[in-house]
Design an enzyme around this catalytic site. Structure first.
Site, PDB file in Angstrom:
ATOM      1  N   GLY A  52       0.822  -1.196   0.000  1.00 34.17           N
ATOM      2  CA  GLY A  52       0.000   0.000   0.000  1.00 34.17           C
ATOM      3  C   GLY A  52       0.855   1.243   0.000  1.00 34.17           C
ATOM      4  N   SER A  53       0.198   2.372   0.244  1.00 31.98           N
ATOM      5  CA  SER A  53       0.900   3.657   0.186  1.00 31.98           C
ATOM      6  C   SER A  53       1.878   3.831   1.339  1.00 31.98           C
ATOM      7  CB  SER A  53      -0.118   4.800   0.202  1.00 31.98           C
ATOM      8  OG  SER A  53      -0.905   4.749   1.393  1.00 31.98           O
ATOM      9  N   LEU A  64      -2.097 -14.237   9.271  1.00 31.21           N
ATOM     10  CA  LEU A  64      -3.462 -14.663   9.007  1.00 31.21           C
ATOM     11  C   LEU A  64      -3.711 -14.590   7.510  1.00 31.21           C
ATOM     12  CD1 LEU A  64      -5.220 -12.762  11.924  1.00 31.21           C
ATOM     13  CD2 LEU A  64      -4.538 -15.160  11.864  1.00 31.21           C
ATOM     14  N   ASP A  70      -9.215   3.663  10.260  1.00 33.06           N
ATOM     15  CA  ASP A  70      -9.321   3.029   8.938  1.00 33.06           C
ATOM     16  C   ASP A  70     -10.013   1.663   9.039  1.00 33.06           C
ATOM     17  OD1 ASP A  70      -9.048   2.945   6.198  1.00 33.06           O
ATOM     18  OD2 ASP A  70      -6.980   2.243   6.213  1.00 33.06           O
TER      19      ASP A  70
END
Length: 370
Positions: free
Chosen positions: A101-102, A176, A220
């Site tokens: 991600g970012s 996970l 988030d």
């Protein structure tokens, strides 16, 4: 600056000369070696950086040599360019990329100390004060939420280790396999059954209450950040947008379709933003679709207004950034004639689900009284 050939190979995910020092030494299944033993065996093959790293270690559990020659470890986005089977922190063996991600990437690794598979989040290089501060907050919040049985009682992801490697802050957590997003998007059904939906929602609520008691906003909540154990228990992950209530943050974070309108409007972050995101997440679990299908800030408020109607006048009037999204008459700038305020009822958006579910989502999305 030109990238060396070794750096170019790393960019392609290929190691020029990577091998295990422990096996190459003919020592067999040794659990660990001292840094001095590694330096004595392979000193001539090590870069200056590796020698410094080893000198700072107390114990070496896994070791590889590469010919990057201290050059080309990071890409143009300041993310680490991992290579399969290389070492991290002289303990973890990289197996594969499982997320990006970012704010960094997540790698599946073998922990040679415990002989277990783990997930290692390698954050991007903190090259500016704001990035460094955000990463420190993420690490602090993640540790703050650890406690006796906090994983099973409150759904907190279990943190196993933290370290810094070649400038990157790293967080080691239990591995996970599936998130709620994976279950909905890759399974045979796109919606979560009612029984599971209740179980997942209950655990997320327990987590949010637990975080609130510690003065923490996750920031988030969404299906991607809700993982499931093998026996179906919930684990909340990714605290990259989290903050402490005492910080009075006004930073716009999170993911747009789950973002409370209070954030783009410029209000201070409170636990209400997590409840809003929970409402969006529950709606998505029930229907298999985003409740607010927005891709830009300009679209987001009209999407919310279409289903929920106009926000309270006081909330618009007092919003620090209200003029960016509302005209002088108090209407959203991008309001579509085909999507007037309140034209799509929440019950219809939730595809006629049980009134109790509609009521729960409605309460999550209720604006704060100011």
């Amino acid at each position: 600056m030109e990238t060396s050939q070794a750096g170019a190979r790393r960019r392609e995910g290929v190691s020029g000369n990577t091998w295990s020092a422990l096996s190459a030494a003919g020592t067999g299944p040794i659990r660990s070696k001292s840094p001095r033993a590694i330096l004595d065996l392979f000193g001539p093959h090590l870069s200056h950086r590796q020698k410094l790293e080893l000198a700072a270690m107390e114990q070496v559990w896994f070791f590889t040599v590469d010919d990057s020659n201290d050059d080309g470890y990071d890409d143009e986005n300041d993310n680490y360019m991992h290579v399969r089977k290389e070492q991290l922190h002289y303990r973890y063996e990289v197996q594969k990329l499982i997320g990006k991600g970012s704010q960094g990437l997540v790698l599946q690794c073998l922990d040679h100390k415990t002989k277990t598979l783990v997930a290692v989040k390698m954050m991007s290089l903190p090259l500016c004060p704001s990035t460094a501060s955000r990463q420190m907050t993420e690490l602090e919040v993640t540790k703050e939420l650890q406690g006796k049985a906090s994983d099973d009682l409150y759904g907190v992801i279990r943190v196993l280790d933290t370290f810094q490697f070649r400038g990157h802050n790293c967080l080691v957590v239990e591995l996970l396999k599936k998130s709620l997003y994976d279950v909905m998007s890759k399974g045979s059904i796109s919606r979560i059954c009612v029984r599971r939906l209740r179980e997942y929602t209950r655990t997320i609520l327990h987590f949010l209450l637990y975080a609130k008691r510690r003065g923490i906003v996750h920031g988030d909540i969404k299906p991607d950040n809700i993982l499931l154990t093998a026996d179906g228990k919930v684990r909340i992950i990714d605290f990259g947008c989290s903050c402490y209530l005492k910080s009075h943050s006004q930073t716009v974070g999170g993911t747009l379709p789950y973002m409370s309108p209070e954030l783009p409007l410029g209000y201070q972050v409170t636990c209400a933003v997590d409840m809003w995101a929970l409402g969006c997440t529950v709606a998505e679990m029930a229907t298999g679709k985003d409740l607010f299908d927005s891709s830009t800030y300009g679209e987001h408020l009209p999407c919310c207004v279409e289903i929920l109607g106009m926000p309270p006048t006081k909330m618009v009037d007092e919003a620090p950034n209200g003029s960016l999204y509302f005209d002088p008459e108090g209407l959203p700038y991008n309001l579509s004639q085909q999507r007037p305020p309140g034209s799509l009822s929440l019950q219809r958006a939730l595809q006629g689900h049980h009134p109790q579910l509609v009521d729960f989502v409605s309460r999550c999305l209720h604006p704060r009284q100011r």
